[in-house]
Design a protein around this motif. Structure first.
Motif, short mmCIF file in Angstrom:
data_model
loop_
_atom_site.label_atom_id
_atom_site.label_comp_id
_atom_site.label_asym_id
_atom_site.label_seq_id
_atom_site.Cartn_x
_atom_site.Cartn_y
_atom_site.Cartn_z
N PRO A 159 0.40 -1.33 0.24
CA PRO A 159 0.31 0.38 0.01
C PRO A 159 0.80 1.14 0.12
O PRO A 159 -0.01 2.46 -0.84
N TYR A 160 1.84 0.59 0.56
CA TYR A 160 3.07 2.71 0.36
C TYR A 160 3.88 2.68 -0.40
O TYR A 160 5.19 1.85 -0.08
N HIS A 161 3.28 2.56 -1.41
CA HIS A 161 4.61 2.71 -2.75
C HIS A 161 3.86 3.95 -3.67
O HIS A 161 2.87 3.80 -4.04
N VAL A 170 3.73 11.30 -11.33
CA VAL A 170 3.18 9.97 -10.29
C VAL A 170 2.48 8.71 -11.75
O VAL A 170 1.56 9.52 -12.22
N ARG A 171 3.32 7.77 -11.28
CA ARG A 171 2.73 6.62 -12.75
C ARG A 171 1.97 5.50 -11.84
O ARG A 171 0.77 4.78 -12.71
N GLN A 172 1.87 5.75 -10.74
CA GLN A 172 1.37 3.71 -9.97
C GLN A 172 1.47 4.37 -8.23
O GLN A 172 2.43 5.47 -8.09
N SER A 173 0.90 4.21 -7.91
CA SER A 173 1.14 4.38 -5.28
C SER A 173 0.03 3.07 -5.49
O SER A 173 -0.93 3.25 -5.96
N GLY A 174 0.00 3.72 -4.28
CA GLY A 174 -0.44 2.15 -3.42
C GLY A 174 -1.43 2.74 -3.02
O GLY A 174 -2.02 3.60 -2.42
N VAL A 175 -1.95 1.86 -2.15
CA VAL A 175 -3.89 1.83 -1.83
C VAL A 175 -3.80 3.17 -0.12
O VAL A 175 -4.44 3.06 -0.64
N GLY A 240 11.26 6.11 3.23
CA GLY A 240 11.63 4.65 2.37
C GLY A 240 12.44 4.91 1.88
O GLY A 240 13.62 6.16 2.00
N GLN A 241 12.94 4.00 0.89
CA GLN A 241 14.24 3.76 0.10
C GLN A 241 13.60 4.50 -1.37
O GLN A 241 13.12 3.85 -2.32
N MET A 242 14.22 5.34 -1.89
CA MET A 242 14.62 5.79 -3.72
C MET A 242 15.12 4.76 -3.94
O MET A 242 15.83 3.68 -4.34
N ILE A 243 14.52 3.58 -5.28
CA ILE A 243 14.85 3.19 -6.58
C ILE A 243 14.90 3.16 -7.86
O ILE A 243 13.21 3.48 -8.32
N HIS A 244 15.66 3.08 -8.64
CA HIS A 244 15.68 3.64 -9.47
C HIS A 244 16.09 1.48 -11.22
O HIS A 244 16.48 1.35 -10.95
N MET A 245 14.75 2.01 -11.24
CA MET A 245 14.54 0.74 -11.93
C MET A 245 15.04 0.71 -13.38
O MET A 245 14.20 1.80 -14.27
N LEU A 250 11.96 4.04 -14.62
CA LEU A 250 11.25 5.40 -13.40
C LEU A 250 12.06 4.95 -11.76
O LEU A 250 12.15 3.81 -12.22
N PHE A 251 11.41 5.60 -11.22
CA PHE A 251 11.75 5.95 -10.01
C PHE A 251 10.40 4.71 -9.09
O PHE A 251 9.58 4.88 -9.35
N LEU A 252 11.17 4.26 -8.20
CA LEU A 252 10.28 3.40 -7.17
C LEU A 252 9.99 3.91 -5.75
O LEU A 252 11.43 3.81 -5.49
N PHE A 253 9.48 4.33 -5.38
CA PHE A 253 9.78 4.97 -3.43
C PHE A 253 9.14 3.83 -3.18
O PHE A 253 7.94 4.06 -2.70
N PHE A 254 9.65 2.84 -2.11
CA PHE A 254 8.71 2.32 -1.46
C PHE A 254 8.86 3.01 0.59
O PHE A 254 10.16 2.68 0.38
N CYS A 255 7.82 2.58 0.76
CA CYS A 255 7.80 4.06 2.17
C CYS A 255 7.18 2.78 3.60
O CYS A 255 6.09 1.89 2.66
#
Length: 481
Positions: A159-161, A170-175, A240-245, A250-255
């Motif tokens: 839910p938190y990304h 923003v291309r995608q986000s968690g619930v 959280g952590q920033m991840i570059h794919m 794209l960037f993924l912020f997993f938090c």
């Protein structure tokens, strides 16, 4: 000593200092090889900043370049050079020799950033050195032909990304993110991340280039409900952590939500069910709540201890006042026995000297003036008499009307009792000449009688106790007066 030699020596000393102060296990488990060690240095710095609020550490990132590693060290200035510390770490932990070379230094940081320079270092490993590597360097991870988790499932179960592109759209986000930020629920067009989030940490510009530089740092974002919302009650702190794919650019912020207390959760209208079961925030909240409860109890105990100490101090002051007042009514030795709850026994004195005095024509004076005049006259006279008893070291037994009784050798025995009482008598005669009668306006005259002999002294009565003398010596002294 050259500058490079100085940095090398400083690096060796700092490494030994770190080990000596209990950080040896932390630095030895930071990474399986030097590259991963450097990538995780920022997490170590974040931990050290908990107790060192004013600390401004550099930030490190690594880019592989074949058989060399290009290390980007970000700090306020290029000095002190980290080359000495990195060389010591490579040699002491990973058993390899490295050479470092500064490629260039950039100063393109915004004014509000705590960083001022960007130094790019080239790290070359010695051909004879043995570089420790992890298992990842020996195999390529297996990847299925297609993903076995749908986007809907990913959004719901993580839910938190936040996924965003180079333009921070923003291309995608968690619930969980969409629950707080209404603007991300069903946007008609991509929402810019900077419109709904503020970058709290690291303190750099909120751009894709700076995010890429600080991928090794923990990121903290303040998520708002919408572009126009600024209320703290409707915002949520995410860490959280920033991840570059690389495959999608794209960037993924997993938090996860950054909440410290249950009260803060209630303010944010969050529940434990909003946090994933795997999120360590659950345990941290419970531990922190227990710690806060213990701190509250400790503060109450401290407050009670302070109140008890204050009351004890006040009690000692009142006790001293009581002792002082009782000492003026009774001998100090007798007063202490009474305060200690002991029964005061009568005591026999083989020899002492007793003095009685009264005012000549006191009855006539009292009948011809007001009671207030009589009180003022006696108070003036007896104050002088009392002062004389302190000088002559005799004990004032009592006053009844114009009668004044003094004893020497009781309760403190002394062979000079007669001499001291006679000195008291002379002082009393002199003092009487200083006080005038309110009727005749002439100095008062006093009669004084003295006798020496044995006596018995003791405390009489429980309420308003009095120190009294008994025996024929008292009677004779009274008759002498």
């Amino acid at each position: 000593m050259s500058k490079d030699e100085l940095y090398e020596m400083f690096g060796r000393y700092f490494f030994k200092y770190f080990k000596r102060h209990g950080y040896d296990k932390m630095i030895y488990t930071l990474g399986q090889d030097l590259k991963k060690f450097i990538r995780n240095l920022d997490s170590l710095h974040d931990y050290l900043q908990i107790d060192n609020k004013g600390m401004v550490p550099p930030s490190f990132s690594v880019i592989d370049m074949g058989d060399v590693a290009n290390s980007q060290a970000l700090g306020r200035s290029p000095d002190p050079d980290p080359s000495g510390m990195l060389s010591t770490v490579a040699k002491e932990i990973f058993g390899t020799e490295i050479q470092l070379k500064v490629l260039n230094i950039e100063t393109d940081f915004p004014a509000e950033s705590r960083y001022r320079t960007h130094a790019k270092l080239l790290i070359t490993f010695s051909s004879t050195g043995s570089l420790a590597v992890s298992l990842e360097d020996y195999f390529q991870p297996w990847c299925p032909a297609h993903s076995h988790i749908t986007v809907r499932s990913f959004i719901r179960h993580f839910p938190y990304h936040i996924v965003f592109d180079e333009q921070l759209l923003v291309r995608q986000s968690g619930v969980g993110i969409q629950t707080v930020c209404h603007a991300l629920r069903s946007p008609s067009e991509p929402v810019r991340l900077t419109d709904v989030c503020d970058l709290v940490n690291p303190p750099v510009a909120f751009t894709a280039s700076f995010i890429r530089r600080f991928l090794n740092s923990a990121f903290t974002l303040l998520l708002r409900r919408g572009p126009e919302e600024t209320s703290p009650e409707t915002s949520l702190l995410l860490k959280g952590q920033m991840i570059h794919m690389d495959d999608t650019q794209l960037f993924l912020f997993f938090c996860s939500p950054r909440v410290l207390t249950l009260s803060e959760m209630m303010e944010k209208r969050l529940c434990m069910s909003d946090l994933p079961l795997y999120d360590v925030t659950r345990e941290l909240l419970q531990v922190n709540q227990q710690r806060l409860a213990e701190i509250g109890i400790s503060r109450q105990l401290d407050e009670m201890t302070y109140q008890m100490r204050r009351m004890t101090a006040e009690l000692e002051v009142e006790k001293q006042k009581t002792y002082t007042l009782l000492s003026q009514m009774l001998p100090a030795k007798v007063a202490k026995q009474l305060l200690d709850g002991k029964k005061v026994k009568a005591e026999k004195y083989d020899i002492c000297t007793i003095l009685f005095s009264d005012i000549v024509t006191f009855t006539d004076i009292a009948s011809q003036c007001t009671p207030m005049d009589v009180v003022d006259m006696l108070n003036s006279l007896y104050s002088l008499f009392d002062h004389a008893t302190e000088v002559n070291r005799v004990y004032k037994v009592e006053t009844i009307g114009d009668a004044y009784m003094v004893v020497g050798g009781v309760p403190e025995r002394t062979v000079q009792h007669a001499e001291l009482v006679c000195e008291q008598a002379m002082d009393m005669l002199e003092a009487a000449g200083k006080v005038c009668s309110p009727v005749t306006k002439k100095p008062l005259q006093v009669r004084i009688g003295i006798h020496t002999g044995p006596t018995v002294a003791g405390v009489v009565g429980d309420k308003m106790p009095r120190f009294c003398l008994f025996g024929d010596t008292v009677n004779v002294a009274s008759r002498m007066e």
